[in-house]
Write an enzyme that holds these catalytic residues in place. Sequence first.
Site, PDB file in Angstrom:
ATOM      1  N   ASP A   1       0.829  -1.207   0.000  1.00 35.71           N
ATOM      2  CA  ASP A   1       0.000   0.000   0.000  1.00 35.71           C
ATOM      3  C   ASP A   1       0.867   1.261   0.000  1.00 35.71           C
ATOM      4  OD1 ASP A   1      -2.346   1.416  -0.038  1.00 35.71           O
ATOM      5  OD2 ASP A   1      -2.841   1.113   2.077  1.00 35.71           O
TER       6      ASP A   1
ATOM      7  N   GLY B   1       0.216   5.445  -4.415  1.00 35.54           N
ATOM      8  CA  GLY B   1      -0.358   6.726  -4.824  1.00 35.54           C
ATOM      9  C   GLY B   1       0.226   7.878  -4.022  1.00 35.54           C
ATOM     10  N   ARG B   2       0.316   7.691  -2.709  1.00 34.64           N
ATOM     11  CA  ARG B   2       0.865   8.765  -1.847  1.00 34.64           C
ATOM     12  C   ARG B   2       2.356   8.980  -2.109  1.00 34.64           C
ATOM     13  NH1 ARG B   2      -1.265   6.132   3.352  1.00 34.64           N
ATOM     14  NH2 ARG B   2      -1.787   4.530   1.818  1.00 34.64           N
ATOM     15  N   TRP B   3       3.065   7.895  -2.393  1.00 35.16           N
ATOM     16  CA  TRP B   3       4.499   7.996  -2.719  1.00 35.16           C
ATOM     17  C   TRP B   3       4.684   8.877  -3.954  1.00 35.16           C
ATOM     18  CZ3 TRP B   3       7.571   6.613  -6.908  1.00 35.16           C
ATOM     19  CH2 TRP B   3       8.956   6.519  -6.664  1.00 35.16           C
TER      20      TRP B   3
ATOM     21  N   HIS C   1       2.728   3.188  -8.954  1.00 33.37           N
ATOM     22  CA  HIS C   1       2.540   1.750  -9.203  1.00 33.37           C
ATOM     23  C   HIS C   1       3.744   1.174  -9.958  1.00 33.37           C
ATOM     24  CE1 HIS C   1      -1.379   2.157  -7.584  1.00 33.37           C
ATOM     25  NE2 HIS C   1      -1.911   2.788  -8.611  1.00 33.37           N
TER      26      HIS C   1
ATOM     27  N   THR D   1     -11.011  -6.560  -5.312  1.00 31.85           N
ATOM     28  CA  THR D   1     -12.252  -6.379  -6.083  1.00 31.85           C
ATOM     29  C   THR D   1     -12.757  -4.944  -5.918  1.00 31.85           C
ATOM     30  OG1 THR D   1     -13.515  -7.246  -4.218  1.00 31.85           O
ATOM     31  CG2 THR D   1     -12.995  -8.803  -5.973  1.00 31.85           C
TER      32      THR D   1
ATOM     33  N   ASN E   1     -10.870  -2.347  -5.858  1.00 29.83           N
ATOM     34  CA  ASN E   1     -10.037  -1.435  -6.644  1.00 29.83           C
ATOM     35  C   ASN E   1     -10.631  -1.117  -8.023  1.00 29.83           C
ATOM     36  OD1 ASN E   1      -6.957  -2.753  -5.250  1.00 29.83           O
ATOM     37  ND2 ASN E   1      -7.998  -0.855  -4.710  1.00 29.83           N
TER      38      ASN E   1
ATOM     39  N   ARG F   1     -11.794   2.511  -8.674  1.00 28.09           N
ATOM     40  CA  ARG F   1     -10.875   3.643  -8.886  1.00 28.09           C
ATOM     41  C   ARG F   1     -11.124   4.274 -10.259  1.00 28.09           C
ATOM     42  NH1 ARG F   1      -5.127   2.443  -5.940  1.00 28.09           N
ATOM     43  NH2 ARG F   1      -6.059   1.919  -3.938  1.00 28.09           N
TER      44      ARG F   1
ATOM     45  N   ARG G   1       1.723  -4.783   6.249  1.00 32.44           N
ATOM     46  CA  ARG G   1       1.070  -3.738   5.447  1.00 32.44           C
ATOM     47  C   ARG G   1       1.920  -2.477   5.501  1.00 32.44           C
ATOM     48  NH1 ARG G   1      -5.203  -2.348   4.387  1.00 32.44           N
ATOM     49  NH2 ARG G   1      -4.830  -0.703   2.873  1.00 32.44           N
TER      50      ARG G   1
ATOM     51  N   SER H   1      -8.528  -4.691   4.813  1.00 36.66           N
ATOM     52  CA  SER H   1      -9.036  -4.418   3.456  1.00 36.66           C
ATOM     53  C   SER H   1      -9.423  -5.683   2.668  1.00 36.66           C
ATOM     54  CB  SER H   1      -8.018  -3.583   2.655  1.00 36.66           C
ATOM     55  OG  SER H   1      -7.764  -2.359   3.297  1.00 36.66           O
TER      56      SER H   1
HETATM   57  C1  IPE Z   1      -5.660  -2.738  -0.550  1.00 34.28           C
HETATM   58  O1  IPE Z   1      -5.181  -1.449  -0.695  1.00 34.28           O
HETATM   59  C2  IPE Z   1      -5.575  -3.456  -1.850  1.00 34.28           C
HETATM   60  C3  IPE Z   1      -4.230  -3.650  -2.394  1.00 34.28           C
HETATM   61  C4  IPE Z   1      -3.103  -3.349  -1.827  1.00 34.28           C
HETATM   62  C5  IPE Z   1      -4.185  -4.248  -3.691  1.00 34.28           C
HETATM   63  P1  IPE Z   1      -6.176  -0.212  -0.846  1.00 34.28           P
HETATM   64  O2  IPE Z   1      -5.328   0.996  -0.822  1.00 34.28           O
HETATM   65  O3  IPE Z   1      -7.057  -0.406  -2.016  1.00 34.28           O
HETATM   66  O4  IPE Z   1      -7.049  -0.357   0.488  1.00 34.28           O
HETATM   67  P2  IPE Z   1      -8.057   0.661   1.180  1.00 34.28           P
HETATM   68  O5  IPE Z   1      -9.182   0.853   0.231  1.00 34.28           O
HETATM   69  O6  IPE Z   1      -7.324   1.926   1.435  1.00 34.28           O
HETATM   70  O7  IPE Z   1      -8.462  -0.015   2.439  1.00 34.28           O
HETATM   71  C1  IPE Z   2      -1.422   0.190  -3.397  1.00 31.94           C
HETATM   72  O1  IPE Z   2      -1.166   1.560  -3.416  1.00 31.94           O
HETATM   73  C2  IPE Z   2      -1.568  -0.402  -4.773  1.00 31.94           C
HETATM   74  C3  IPE Z   2      -2.934  -0.805  -5.145  1.00 31.94           C
HETATM   75  C4  IPE Z   2      -3.991  -0.746  -4.387  1.00 31.94           C
HETATM   76  C5  IPE Z   2      -3.100  -1.311  -6.482  1.00 31.94           C
HETATM   77  P1  IPE Z   2      -2.358   2.592  -3.484  1.00 31.94           P
HETATM   78  O2  IPE Z   2      -2.660   2.840  -4.915  1.00 31.94           O
HETATM   79  O3  IPE Z   2      -3.496   2.142  -2.659  1.00 31.94           O
HETATM   80  O4  IPE Z   2      -1.691   3.878  -2.851  1.00 31.94           O
HETATM   81  P2  IPE Z   2      -2.368   4.925  -1.858  1.00 31.94           P
HETATM   82  O5  IPE Z   2      -2.926   4.135  -0.706  1.00 31.94           O
HETATM   83  O6  IPE Z   2      -3.434   5.627  -2.616  1.00 31.94           O
HETATM   84  O7  IPE Z   2      -1.259   5.819  -1.442  1.00 31.94           O
HETATM   85 MG    MG Z   3      -4.019   2.415  -0.722  1.00 30.93          MG
END
Ligand code: IPE
Ligand code: IPE
Ligand code: MG
Length: 250
Positions: free
Chosen positions: A21, A24-26, A38, A67, A69, A72, A189, A197
């Site tokens: 996880d 996106g924030r990175w 990613h 599922t 995701n 998004r 995590r 999650s």
């Molecule tokens: C969980 O991460 C799913 C994966 C890492 C693939 P998310 O970033 O989607 O989880 P939530 O929605 O913040 O709980």
């Molecule tokens: C985890 O990173 C990768 C997937 C869920 C595919 P995120 O995309 O959830 O990153 P954040 O949580 O938005 O930073």
């Molecule tokens: Mg995330």
Amino acid sequence: MSLKDSIDLNNLPKHIAIIMDGNGRWAKSQGKNRLFGHTNGVTAVRETAEGCAELGVKYLTLYAFSTENWNRPILEVTGLMDLLLKTIKIEVKTLQKNNIRLKAIGDIDALPGNTARELRQAKEETAGNTRMDLILALNYSGKAEIMKSVKQIAEDVKQGKINVADINEEMMTSHLYTAGIPDPELMVRTSGEQRISNFLLWQLAYAEFYFTEKFWPDFDREELYNAILTYQNRERRFGKTTEQIKGEAK
Ligand code: IPE
Ligand code: IPE
Ligand code: MG
């Protein structure tokens, strides 16, 4: 002594599960778009898989796409599917070199056709590898997995193959995506979030949880060693008392 040398190889988790996880924030922290995060997460996947295999971990499960995701933005979803496709194509050579077998859990048939095909091919190519299983959780939902198992058992009851009284944990386990794979002893995590999650709800029943603030693209071997060392310092009691675990009481 390096972190790696501090690890007790006789007390390794056989199976490590990771919620990757924070991509996106990175990316956002460097003014880049989410897909950049990613893409950079792939390096951490390689580091972690090689690090685990070198130590002697037998199963590594990585949560790559839930599922949930699918909800998004469409561009992120298609970008992730493309990345998955490309990564599997490229990394199959590394998997062969490292004697790692690729597996997948989740509703794989519902992935885009080309991604599912590439995955199937990579699974077949690496099927004979024996050092470690790398299990990708793709289009995965722990609740859906449990429901699937329940439905299959219900069908067997309906057809008179089994009685309700025969239903036990072993039977439930044998219908999960993870049939034949031992439960993870350690769940990691990244990114500071402390939730499950919808990941491996059944299988994590007695896992030790390790949370790190690091975003997934910054996760590396040293982070992996830290997680394993923390695990090795935990006392796993399985409902018993400390005295019982230490052999001081019966
Ligand atoms: C969980 O991460 C799913 C994966 C890492 C693939 P998310 O970033 O989607 O989880 P939530 O929605 O913040 O709980
Ligand atoms: C985890 O990173 C990768 C997937 C869920 C595919 P995120 O995309 O959830 O990153 P954040 O949580 O938005 O930073
Ligand atoms: Mg995330």
